[in-house]
Design a protein around this motif. Sequence first.
Motif, PDB file in Angstrom:
ATOM      1  N   ALA A 133      29.428  61.738  52.579  1.00  0.00           N
ATOM      2  CA  ALA A 133      30.565  60.922  52.158  1.00  0.00           C
ATOM      3  C   ALA A 133      31.358  60.263  53.620  1.00  0.00           C
ATOM      4  O   ALA A 133      31.675  59.353  53.795  1.00  0.00           O
ATOM      5  CB  ALA A 133      31.404  61.681  51.229  1.00  0.00           C
ATOM      6  N   VAL A 134      31.396  61.243  54.548  1.00  0.00           N
ATOM      7  CA  VAL A 134      32.036  60.967  55.781  1.00  0.00           C
ATOM      8  C   VAL A 134      31.198  60.280  56.351  1.00  0.00           C
ATOM      9  O   VAL A 134      31.827  59.155  57.224  1.00  0.00           O
ATOM     10  CB  VAL A 134      32.318  62.470  56.510  1.00  0.00           C
ATOM     11  N   ALA A 135      29.991  60.171  56.423  1.00  0.00           N
ATOM     12  CA  ALA A 135      29.171  59.333  57.202  1.00  0.00           C
ATOM     13  C   ALA A 135      29.438  57.925  56.708  1.00  0.00           C
ATOM     14  O   ALA A 135      29.371  56.941  57.405  1.00  0.00           O
ATOM     15  CB  ALA A 135      27.643  59.724  57.253  1.00  0.00           C
ATOM     16  N   ASN A 163      32.711  51.120  61.065  1.00  0.00           N
ATOM     17  CA  ASN A 163      32.051  50.708  62.286  1.00  0.00           C
ATOM     18  C   ASN A 163      30.550  50.483  62.221  1.00  0.00           C
ATOM     19  O   ASN A 163      29.726  51.234  62.523  1.00  0.00           O
ATOM     20  CB  ASN A 163      32.333  51.833  63.300  1.00  0.00           C
ATOM     21  N   PRO A 164      30.292  49.127  61.380  1.00  0.00           N
ATOM     22  CA  PRO A 164      29.207  48.947  61.151  1.00  0.00           C
ATOM     23  C   PRO A 164      28.114  48.846  62.329  1.00  0.00           C
ATOM     24  O   PRO A 164      26.876  48.964  62.123  1.00  0.00           O
ATOM     25  CB  PRO A 164      29.090  47.552  60.513  1.00  0.00           C
ATOM     26  N   ASN A 165      28.680  48.816  63.563  1.00  0.00           N
ATOM     27  CA  ASN A 165      27.731  48.810  64.712  1.00  0.00           C
ATOM     28  C   ASN A 165      27.314  50.025  65.104  1.00  0.00           C
ATOM     29  O   ASN A 165      26.401  50.328  66.140  1.00  0.00           O
ATOM     30  CB  ASN A 165      28.356  48.144  65.795  1.00  0.00           C
ATOM     31  N   SER A 166      27.986  51.240  64.744  1.00  0.00           N
ATOM     32  CA  SER A 166      27.564  52.548  65.252  1.00  0.00           C
ATOM     33  C   SER A 166      26.355  52.911  64.567  1.00  0.00           C
ATOM     34  O   SER A 166      25.755  52.377  63.507  1.00  0.00           O
ATOM     35  CB  SER A 166      28.772  53.564  64.650  1.00  0.00           C
ATOM     36  N   ILE A 167      26.026  54.081  64.937  1.00  0.00           N
ATOM     37  CA  ILE A 167      24.542  54.669  64.442  1.00  0.00           C
ATOM     38  C   ILE A 167      24.996  56.141  63.673  1.00  0.00           C
ATOM     39  O   ILE A 167      25.496  56.871  64.608  1.00  0.00           O
ATOM     40  CB  ILE A 167      23.460  54.747  65.410  1.00  0.00           C
ATOM     41  N   VAL A 168      25.158  56.230  62.538  1.00  0.00           N
ATOM     42  CA  VAL A 168      25.667  57.403  61.941  1.00  0.00           C
ATOM     43  C   VAL A 168      24.579  58.471  61.553  1.00  0.00           C
ATOM     44  O   VAL A 168      23.781  57.991  60.733  1.00  0.00           O
ATOM     45  CB  VAL A 168      26.518  57.178  60.944  1.00  0.00           C
ATOM     46  N   ILE A 169      24.703  59.701  62.055  1.00  0.00           N
ATOM     47  CA  ILE A 169      23.620  60.483  61.637  1.00  0.00           C
ATOM     48  C   ILE A 169      24.514  61.919  60.890  1.00  0.00           C
ATOM     49  O   ILE A 169      25.149  62.359  61.363  1.00  0.00           O
ATOM     50  CB  ILE A 169      22.895  61.223  62.873  1.00  0.00           C
ATOM     51  N   SER A 170      23.737  61.786  59.574  1.00  0.00           N
ATOM     52  CA  SER A 170      24.487  63.091  58.804  1.00  0.00           C
ATOM     53  C   SER A 170      23.126  64.286  58.982  1.00  0.00           C
ATOM     54  O   SER A 170      22.087  64.098  58.447  1.00  0.00           O
ATOM     55  CB  SER A 170      24.426  62.558  57.498  1.00  0.00           C
ATOM     56  N   ILE A 191      22.964  54.607  56.541  1.00  0.00           N
ATOM     57  CA  ILE A 191      23.093  55.832  57.544  1.00  0.00           C
ATOM     58  C   ILE A 191      21.640  56.680  57.812  1.00  0.00           C
ATOM     59  O   ILE A 191      20.843  56.362  56.576  1.00  0.00           O
ATOM     60  CB  ILE A 191      24.161  56.880  56.926  1.00  0.00           C
ATOM     61  N   THR A 192      21.690  57.480  58.669  1.00  0.00           N
ATOM     62  CA  THR A 192      20.595  58.195  58.596  1.00  0.00           C
ATOM     63  C   THR A 192      20.662  59.582  58.256  1.00  0.00           C
ATOM     64  O   THR A 192      21.436  60.342  58.934  1.00  0.00           O
ATOM     65  CB  THR A 192      19.853  58.213  60.190  1.00  0.00           C
ATOM     66  N   VAL A 193      19.974  60.455  57.432  1.00  0.00           N
ATOM     67  CA  VAL A 193      20.032  61.831  57.120  1.00  0.00           C
ATOM     68  C   VAL A 193      18.792  62.636  57.606  1.00  0.00           C
ATOM     69  O   VAL A 193      17.857  62.342  57.539  1.00  0.00           O
ATOM     70  CB  VAL A 193      20.322  61.908  55.689  1.00  0.00           C
ATOM     71  N   PHE A 194      19.252  63.527  58.587  1.00  0.00           N
ATOM     72  CA  PHE A 194      18.268  64.652  58.936  1.00  0.00           C
ATOM     73  C   PHE A 194      18.581  65.848  58.262  1.00  0.00           C
ATOM     74  O   PHE A 194      19.398  66.674  58.184  1.00  0.00           O
ATOM     75  CB  PHE A 194      18.292  64.801  60.375  1.00  0.00           C
ATOM     76  N   PHE A 195      17.615  66.007  57.390  1.00  0.00           N
ATOM     77  CA  PHE A 195      17.735  67.126  56.284  1.00  0.00           C
ATOM     78  C   PHE A 195      16.805  68.227  56.727  1.00  0.00           C
ATOM     79  O   PHE A 195      15.476  68.371  56.491  1.00  0.00           O
ATOM     80  CB  PHE A 195      17.215  66.744  54.864  1.00  0.00           C
ATOM     81  N   THR A 228      26.483  56.496  68.746  1.00  0.00           N
ATOM     82  CA  THR A 228      25.876  57.290  67.831  1.00  0.00           C
ATOM     83  C   THR A 228      27.118  58.457  67.391  1.00  0.00           C
ATOM     84  O   THR A 228      27.804  58.748  68.194  1.00  0.00           O
ATOM     85  CB  THR A 228      24.887  58.047  68.298  1.00  0.00           C
ATOM     86  N   ILE A 229      27.301  58.565  66.212  1.00  0.00           N
ATOM     87  CA  ILE A 229      28.183  59.536  65.654  1.00  0.00           C
ATOM     88  C   ILE A 229      27.396  60.616  64.863  1.00  0.00           C
ATOM     89  O   ILE A 229      26.676  60.167  63.880  1.00  0.00           O
ATOM     90  CB  ILE A 229      29.284  59.205  64.859  1.00  0.00           C
ATOM     91  N   MET A 230      27.398  61.943  65.256  1.00  0.00           N
ATOM     92  CA  MET A 230      26.733  62.947  64.415  1.00  0.00           C
ATOM     93  C   MET A 230      27.873  63.574  63.441  1.00  0.00           C
ATOM     94  O   MET A 230      28.848  63.930  64.151  1.00  0.00           O
ATOM     95  CB  MET A 230      26.279  64.042  65.669  1.00  0.00           C
ATOM     96  N   VAL A 231      27.260  63.800  62.386  1.00  0.00           N
ATOM     97  CA  VAL A 231      28.115  64.373  61.355  1.00  0.00           C
ATOM     98  C   VAL A 231      27.533  65.921  61.267  1.00  0.00           C
ATOM     99  O   VAL A 231      26.472  66.037  60.818  1.00  0.00           O
ATOM    100  CB  VAL A 231      28.176  63.623  60.173  1.00  0.00           C
TER     101      VAL A 231
END
Length: 474
Positions: free
Chosen positions: A84-86, A93-100, A125-129, A54-57
């Motif tokens: 954009a960065v996410a 890295n399509p296997n990563s889980i990216v959270i914006s 991507i998943t956005v937590f707003f 997982t990568i948190m932006v």
Amino acid sequence: MAKLILQKPKGFYDSFYRKPGDKENTHYCPGCGHGIIHKLIAEAIEDFGIGDRTIMVSPVGCSVFVYYYFNTGNIQVAHGRAPAVATGIKRANPNSIVISYQGDGDLAAIGGNNILQAANRGEHITVFFVNNAIYGMTGGQLAPTTLPGMKTSTTPYGRDIQNEGPPMKVVELLSSLDGPTYLERTAVMSNASIAKTRKAIRKALQCQIDGLGFSMVEMLSACNSGWKVDPKEQYKWMEEMMLPTFPLGVVKDVREEREGWFRETRTMTDEAIKQELDLTMPEPTIFPSELKKGSYHNPSIKLAGFGGQGILSAGAMLANAGMEQALETSWIPSYGPEMRGGTAYCFVNLSNKPIGSPTVTNPDVLMAFNRPSLEKFEAEVKPGGLLMYDSTIIDIEPTRKDIEVLPVPATQIAEDLGNTRMANTVMVGAYIAQTGIMAPAAIDQTLPLALKRKTMVDANKKALAAGVDYVMSR
Ligand SMILES: Cc1ncc(C[n+]2csc(CCOP(=O)(O)OP(=O)(O)O)c2C)c(N)n1
Ligand code: SF4
Ligand SMILES: [Mg+2]
């Protein structure tokens, strides 16, 4: 009796080691919704077992320090640019889980077009707003989501919809696009609503894990400081003020209709990239200086002092010259919240290998230009590293015995040359002479790039040489 478990979820670091001061608690105001939302996300990361991919932006806003807390990959980005960065991270890295992770000022104001485009492209991507209807971090200005009649520091008479327009309903807006797969609005204000938010967070992450496309949860969240509401009253306030404007529930969910897919990445060798871009790169000439004395290869360097001392320019001198020498380089200024106190830091990496992360936590080399920087960062220097400090203006001595210490009367030398503002260049000269990392000519050639005032180039060449001489004649 139910047992109360006081323990951080594994999605968090055990101890928030990046955070200055208290390493146990978050930096949020008591009652702030961000803390609760962080915990729900951290628990989901642990339960899904996705922490290692997982990568948190982190955005700009009160949650700018998301990277203090999550035991995941982390990156902190410019205001509003998280989607954009996410996108870049996920595509590479399509296997990563990216959270914006974004606030309403960040996502709906300055980054409005960013989120619109990412949602429209259906990025995976998943956005937590986090919608708290205000700019919390900067002291309570109007956000696109501020409620009608709500007083903020920029609408002291209350939001007037004839003036500022009505609040922006982001999930509804995004639901008009074909791109998104799952959009829900929840609230963080009661046990029941927190339980629903927990579920929505998990649905959104599962959507990404299954390759189903763009997911976002908008979470109504308390900011008692920004609203100037007593924390005891904040949930009542949310219910009365926020819920009529922002109805809760799923706004779009087409997960069943979509088939999961994962982007393929193309891996290319360095040679293939050069060929494709028609680049003829010079072979790195690694640390070619004749002055070479020791083993100071591939240093990570922290330069620290007050704003106005030329900290960033000194870093730029090294980074520009490093590029000229075909080294891998990185240069990052850091003056975030400290800007108000006048502190300026700069991180530089010079390497003959690709640089993993441009940030410098434990430097090989510290250049301290004022006493607070020496006091703050001495302990961070790697054992065996080098600590240089401006001994004209720093009236204490470092205490570490396991590092090399080099006092440089940089301000005095610069004053003798007629301008104390060149102390930064003197220090750079002393550094390259001490380490032999590059010849003075490399810096000389690139000085015009680092200096704002081009008329100062010749004087700075002299300052550089004076720094070199100081070390060579010791
Ligand atoms: C390019 C840029 N513009 C403006 C700012 C100032 N700024 C910092 S945080 C912020 C708003 C944050 O509000 P929000 O996204 O709602 O986050 P909150 O603090 O409410 O969680 C602004 C305008 C900045 N840091 N960078
Ligand atoms: S200002 Fe608001 S959003 Fe920021 S930490 Fe305090 S309560 Fe949370
Ligand atoms: Mg906000």
